[in-house]
Design an enzyme around this catalytic site. Structure first.
Site, short mmCIF file in Angstrom:
data_model
loop_
_atom_site.label_atom_id
_atom_site.label_comp_id
_atom_site.label_asym_id
_atom_site.label_seq_id
_atom_site.Cartn_x
_atom_site.Cartn_y
_atom_site.Cartn_z
N GLU A 110 0.14 3.36 -4.04
CA GLU A 110 0.82 2.45 -4.96
C GLU A 110 0.01 1.17 -5.04
O GLU A 110 -0.58 0.74 -4.04
CB GLU A 110 2.23 2.10 -4.47
CG GLU A 110 3.21 3.22 -4.61
CD GLU A 110 3.76 3.64 -3.25
OE1 GLU A 110 3.38 3.05 -2.24
OE2 GLU A 110 4.55 4.59 -3.23
N TYR A 145 -9.69 2.22 -8.08
CA TYR A 145 -9.08 3.53 -7.88
C TYR A 145 -9.42 4.48 -9.03
O TYR A 145 -9.72 5.65 -8.80
CB TYR A 145 -7.57 3.41 -7.70
CG TYR A 145 -7.17 2.46 -6.57
CD1 TYR A 145 -7.92 2.37 -5.40
CD2 TYR A 145 -6.06 1.64 -6.68
CE1 TYR A 145 -7.58 1.50 -4.38
CE2 TYR A 145 -5.70 0.77 -5.67
CZ TYR A 145 -6.46 0.70 -4.53
OH TYR A 145 -6.11 -0.16 -3.52
N ALA A 203 -7.33 -3.40 2.07
CA ALA A 203 -7.42 -4.86 1.99
C ALA A 203 -8.86 -5.28 2.29
O ALA A 203 -9.48 -4.75 3.21
CB ALA A 203 -6.47 -5.49 3.00
N ASN A 220 -2.69 -5.88 -10.47
CA ASN A 220 -3.92 -5.88 -9.67
C ASN A 220 -5.01 -5.07 -10.38
O ASN A 220 -5.38 -3.98 -9.96
CB ASN A 220 -3.64 -5.34 -8.26
CG ASN A 220 -4.78 -5.62 -7.31
OD1 ASN A 220 -5.90 -5.91 -7.72
ND2 ASN A 220 -4.49 -5.49 -6.02
#
Length: 158
Positions: A105, A117, A73, A110
């Site tokens: 996950e 990633y 986050a 998103n």
């Protein structure tokens, strides 16, 4: 934007709990975050500004040689400044040395997180149908392999 990456400690818990509320529809509570401080299989790291403020954080849980990134986050104002990449880099460097793989996950909508990633070599491995609520959405399971898994028939490597 300047920041340093440090291990999560008790002084970060309130700010991280607030960041959870900002970023996730089902945030972890401060008590749940505190439990992770005492979990020998977990490592939580924080991107801290020069005054001890939390710009972002990430959590990793490890079982044997498998790593699961539980949380990433970043505060809204700190996004697109390399904070998420710096957090991911720490876990990927650890994974390279100690793990067979890292997995996580992410909400299918998103796109910025998925792009981050993918930039670290994570690839889609599957989906969890309706994994997220508020709004209901599938999770994309993404994995980065460091050591190859044996294939399911026992023959070669993945």
């Amino acid at each position: 934007m300047e920041y340093i990456i440090v291990p999560m400690d008790r002084s970060h818990l309130g700010q991280i709990a607030e960041l959870e509320k900002e970023c996730f529809s089902q945030p972890w509570s401060e008590a749940a975050l505190e439990e992770e401080l005492y979990n020998p299989q977990a490592s939580f790291i924080v991107a801290e500004d020069g005054e001890g403020g939390v710009l972002g954080y990430a959590g990793l849980q490890v079982v044997l040689d498998e790593g699961y990134i539980a949380n990433v986050a970043v505060e809204q104002a700190a996004r697109r400044h390399g904070v998420g990449a710096a957090l991911m880099d720490v876990f990927c460097r650890f994974g390279q040395e100690h793990l067979a793989f890292l997995t996580l996950e992410v909400r299918e909508s998103n796109a910025p997180a998925i792009a981050l990633y993918e930039s670290f070599g994570f690839q889609e491995e599957g989906r969890r149908k309706n994994f997220y609520t508020d709004p209901k959405e599938d999770a994309v399971i993404m994995t980065k392999w460091f050591r190859q898994e044996p294939d399911s028939e026992g023959g070669g490597e993945r």
